[in-house]
Design an enzyme around this catalytic site. Structure first.
Site, PDB file in Angstrom:
ATOM      1  N   CYS A 193       1.497   3.191   3.154  1.00  0.00           N
ATOM      2  CA  CYS A 193       1.973   2.424   4.312  1.00  0.00           C
ATOM      3  C   CYS A 193       3.452   2.714   4.569  1.00  0.00           C
ATOM      4  O   CYS A 193       4.298   2.553   3.677  1.00  0.00           O
ATOM      5  CB  CYS A 193       1.738   0.937   4.038  1.00  0.00           C
ATOM      6  SG  CYS A 193       2.805  -0.208   4.911  1.00  0.00           S
TER       7      CYS A 193
ATOM      8  N   ASP B 257       0.885  -1.161   0.000  1.00  0.00           N
ATOM      9  CA  ASP B 257       0.000   0.000   0.000  1.00  0.00           C
ATOM     10  C   ASP B 257       0.926   1.215   0.000  1.00  0.00           C
ATOM     11  O   ASP B 257       1.764   1.359   0.897  1.00  0.00           O
ATOM     12  CB  ASP B 257      -0.879  -0.029   1.256  1.00  0.00           C
ATOM     13  CG  ASP B 257      -1.833   1.150   1.368  1.00  0.00           C
ATOM     14  OD1 ASP B 257      -1.572   2.205   0.747  1.00  0.00           O
ATOM     15  OD2 ASP B 257      -2.825   1.035   2.104  1.00  0.00           O
TER      16      ASP B 257
ATOM     17  N   ARG C 193      -5.027  -0.700   2.371  1.00  0.00           N
ATOM     18  CA  ARG C 193      -5.486  -1.130   3.693  1.00  0.00           C
ATOM     19  C   ARG C 193      -6.905  -0.652   3.991  1.00  0.00           C
ATOM     20  O   ARG C 193      -7.606  -1.230   4.819  1.00  0.00           O
ATOM     21  CB  ARG C 193      -4.521  -0.631   4.757  1.00  0.00           C
ATOM     22  CG  ARG C 193      -3.146  -1.284   4.694  1.00  0.00           C
ATOM     23  CD  ARG C 193      -2.148  -0.542   5.564  1.00  0.00           C
ATOM     24  NE  ARG C 193      -1.944   0.826   5.113  1.00  0.00           N
ATOM     25  CZ  ARG C 193      -1.380   1.781   5.840  1.00  0.00           C
ATOM     26  NH1 ARG C 193      -0.982   1.508   7.073  1.00  0.00           N
ATOM     27  NH2 ARG C 193      -1.224   2.996   5.353  1.00  0.00           N
TER      28      ARG C 193
ATOM     29  N   CYS D 148       5.784  -0.262   4.188  1.00  0.00           N
ATOM     30  CA  CYS D 148       5.917  -0.607   2.765  1.00  0.00           C
ATOM     31  C   CYS D 148       6.969   0.289   2.121  1.00  0.00           C
ATOM     32  O   CYS D 148       7.764  -0.157   1.289  1.00  0.00           O
ATOM     33  CB  CYS D 148       4.580  -0.431   2.046  1.00  0.00           C
ATOM     34  SG  CYS D 148       3.267  -1.511   2.648  1.00  0.00           S
TER      35      CYS D 148
END
Length: 227
Positions: free
Chosen positions: A122, A119, A149, A125
């Site tokens: 994120c 994502d 998410r 991430c």
């Protein structure tokens, strides 16, 4: 001839009984669980059917009276996990069906391929994305699949959609993780399709790494620990 006819009749009877059992199980399962049934087939256990779905494999007795959730193992074959073995090709096919939608960072000397549910909003991430040069240096190709998410709506979904619908997805992907603006873009339902595939891998957060043997690894694991 009589023996042949009797054998054929028995076979037809068994097939008919199996079809009826499948229909009963499908009807009961569909009323309880609102997701697709991919197949209902014989399981490794006599008298038990397996129900194959995008969310996993479930079991039911042939009479449709008992539902079983869990995995089947074989004591005689090194504790073989029949459930995981049956589901493995389904997972593999699901990922390959997304190949054209992925953002891929290919290693020059490719030794392994990992797929990462990600994502772009994120933080962890973004941390994993910073390691792309190290992954590639170790011969690991990284394939990204979108998994907002927030689900398939909301602001998080919109940001991911802008990236995956961009004309140059990789450039938009890098820009998003660098906190740079990404132009609004709208396209088909590729984000929804990728998000749905996450059910097969029990994605509960991002990033989630899917190794080339389909084992899942949650979190931003450093390249050296993935290699």
């Amino acid at each position: 001839m009589k023996r042949f006819i009797a054998t054929a009749a028995l076979s037809a009877s068994l097939l008919s009984a199996s079809a009826i059992a499948n229909t009963v199980i499908e009807d009961k399962f569909s009323k309880l669980f609102p997701f697709e049934i991919m197949a209902i087939e014989d399981s490794p256990v006599d008298g038990v059917k397996q129900i194959v779905t995008p969310k996993g494999i479930y079991y039911a007795t042939e009479d449709g009276e008992h539902f079983i959730q869990g995995q089947i193992y074989d004591f005689g074959e090194g504790f073989k996990n029949y459930t995981a073995e049956r589901y493995k090709p389904i997972k593999s096919d699901a990922l390959e069906a997304l190949a054209d939608d992925m953002v891929v960072y290919k290693a020059k000397d490719e030794k392994r391929v990992i797929t990462v549910y990600t994502d772009v909003t994120c933080g962890y991430c973004g941390k994993l994305h910073q390691w792309i040069p190290e992954f590639n240096e170790l011969g690991i190709t990284v394939r990204y699949v979108a998994y907002p998410r927030s689900g398939t709506s909301g602001s998080g979904y919109a940001v991911n959609r802008d990236v995956w619908c961009a004309e140059d997805r990789k450039a938009a992907f890098d820009a998003a993780f660098a906190k740079q603006p990404v132009p609004t873009a709208v396209c088909d339902n590729r984000i929804d399709k990728m998000h749905k595939s996450g059910d097969m891998f029990n994605v509960r957060g991002t990033p989630l790494i899917v190794a080339d043997n389909l084992v899942t690894i949650p979190g931003a694991l450093p390249p050296a620990q993935v290699a």
